[in-house]
Design a protein around this motif. Sequence first.
Motif, PDB file in Angstrom:
ATOM      1  N   ASP A 150      59.900  38.242 -27.829  1.00  0.00           N
ATOM      2  CA  ASP A 150      60.317  37.069 -27.078  1.00  0.00           C
ATOM      3  C   ASP A 150      61.747  37.271 -26.593  1.00  0.00           C
ATOM      4  O   ASP A 150      62.675  37.439 -27.391  1.00  0.00           O
ATOM      5  CB  ASP A 150      60.221  35.811 -27.940  1.00  0.00           C
ATOM      6  CG  ASP A 150      60.444  34.546 -27.129  1.00  0.00           C
ATOM      7  OD1 ASP A 150      60.133  34.562 -25.915  1.00  0.00           O
ATOM      8  OD2 ASP A 150      60.924  33.541 -27.690  1.00  0.00           O
ATOM      9  N   GLY A 151      61.932  37.258 -25.294  1.00  0.00           N
ATOM     10  CA  GLY A 151      63.232  37.481 -24.700  1.00  0.00           C
ATOM     11  C   GLY A 151      63.465  38.907 -24.244  1.00  0.00           C
ATOM     12  O   GLY A 151      64.259  39.159 -23.354  1.00  0.00           O
ATOM     13  N   HIS A 195      65.127  41.363 -25.719  1.00  0.00           N
ATOM     14  CA  HIS A 195      66.564  41.574 -25.844  1.00  0.00           C
ATOM     15  C   HIS A 195      66.874  43.045 -26.137  1.00  0.00           C
ATOM     16  O   HIS A 195      65.967  43.895 -26.185  1.00  0.00           O
ATOM     17  CB  HIS A 195      67.155  40.641 -26.904  1.00  0.00           C
ATOM     18  CG  HIS A 195      66.533  40.744 -28.267  1.00  0.00           C
ATOM     19  ND1 HIS A 195      66.524  41.910 -29.006  1.00  0.00           N
ATOM     20  CD2 HIS A 195      65.907  39.802 -29.034  1.00  0.00           C
ATOM     21  CE1 HIS A 195      65.959  41.687 -30.176  1.00  0.00           C
ATOM     22  NE2 HIS A 195      65.548  40.418 -30.205  1.00  0.00           N
ATOM     23  N   LYS A 232      57.936  38.137 -19.684  1.00  0.00           N
ATOM     24  CA  LYS A 232      58.059  39.094 -20.784  1.00  0.00           C
ATOM     25  C   LYS A 232      57.475  40.446 -20.381  1.00  0.00           C
ATOM     26  O   LYS A 232      58.083  41.498 -20.626  1.00  0.00           O
ATOM     27  CB  LYS A 232      57.346  38.558 -22.040  1.00  0.00           C
ATOM     28  CG  LYS A 232      57.385  39.534 -23.212  1.00  0.00           C
ATOM     29  CD  LYS A 232      57.041  38.862 -24.529  1.00  0.00           C
ATOM     30  CE  LYS A 232      55.622  38.421 -24.647  1.00  0.00           C
ATOM     31  NZ  LYS A 232      55.297  37.970 -26.030  1.00  0.00           N
ATOM     32  N   SER A 239      66.014  37.126 -31.490  1.00  0.00           N
ATOM     33  CA  SER A 239      65.578  36.037 -30.615  1.00  0.00           C
ATOM     34  C   SER A 239      66.065  34.700 -31.147  1.00  0.00           C
ATOM     35  O   SER A 239      66.447  33.804 -30.378  1.00  0.00           O
ATOM     36  CB  SER A 239      64.059  36.041 -30.476  1.00  0.00           C
ATOM     37  OG  SER A 239      63.596  37.258 -29.926  1.00  0.00           O
ATOM     38  N   ARG A 260      68.324  32.029 -29.068  1.00  0.00           N
ATOM     39  CA  ARG A 260      67.914  30.634 -28.851  1.00  0.00           C
ATOM     40  C   ARG A 260      69.031  29.676 -29.231  1.00  0.00           C
ATOM     41  O   ARG A 260      69.321  28.709 -28.522  1.00  0.00           O
ATOM     42  CB  ARG A 260      66.657  30.317 -29.664  1.00  0.00           C
ATOM     43  CG  ARG A 260      65.408  31.061 -29.218  1.00  0.00           C
ATOM     44  CD  ARG A 260      64.184  30.602 -30.007  1.00  0.00           C
ATOM     45  NE  ARG A 260      63.065  31.509 -29.770  1.00  0.00           N
ATOM     46  CZ  ARG A 260      62.603  32.383 -30.655  1.00  0.00           C
ATOM     47  NH1 ARG A 260      63.134  32.448 -31.871  1.00  0.00           N
ATOM     48  NH2 ARG A 260      61.594  33.181 -30.361  1.00  0.00           N
TER      49      ARG A 260
END
Length: 309
Positions: free
Chosen positions: A24-25, A27, A74, A162, A166
């Motif tokens: 998620d993200g 990164h 994503k 993540s 957030r």
Amino acid sequence: MIIASWRDVPREARGATVALGNFDGVHLGHVAVLRAAHAARPDLPLAALTFEPHPREHFRPDDPPFRLTLLPAKAAALQAAGAAHVFALPFDDGFAAMSAEDFVEQVLHRGLGAKHLACGPDFAFGHRRGGDVGFLAREAEARGMGLSIVPPVHFGGEAISSTRIRRLLQDGYPDHAAERLGRPWEIRGTVVHGDKLGRVLGWPTANMWIGRHLEPARGVYAVTVALPDGSVAKGVANVGRRPTLGGDPETRLETFIFDYAGDLYGQEIGVRLVRFLRPDAKFAGLEDLKAAIAQDVEDARAVLGRRAC
């Protein structure tokens, strides 16, 4: 290519080196996992395996939206990081009940034909998260699959995660989140019709619902905007529920795009948060609101300046 099943995998996607995670993200820590997978077997196609919906959405459907990236964004970020294939496996009750051993045997070994795996040290899988990296190492070796366990990437003395990103967004620090993502955080969505008040006030806005995205700190942001034609513009955006106008039941994103006159209704755009300017506020009336917007536009232009989009 997004592949939504581990059964009947296309021939060109089998036998890959596979990065594992929720991603998620996408990164910088996630990118490190992808790079480790590729570095271990550069002779193989690179794939990423993730789950849709995010397991947390499956197990806790009443939680507030928390996603940094929905699947299309994503997948695009994973592909930009080098993944030729993205396995987005449906996470439902049946998949949640699959044992850790079956995940390795049926999904990774038989289904994907994976030759090498890479993941972070906290990767867990299978029924009730029964498999950890120690289990994965043993089971992968027994099946002739290699495994790279990738340590966390640190920024500012802490591991990138993540969860931390957030929190930064919820606290109004999109610039700090961007340092950990490797790019500005973006909310993608379809432009919908509003009440045209922005047009009346002199600043027509492109309106989007936040939807399943994480809700960042409510307020005004300097932004850049990815337009449907592939170009990127600068602007100012408000995340909130319009308290001056009586309030909305859902959080919306209203973006005034500088020096733009096109029609965006029904089209998808991406709004990238660059800098938090001020919290959401309730004004005494439309004249005060109009003056505040004028100041927001000036502040956003100053922040963005000659910044490349």
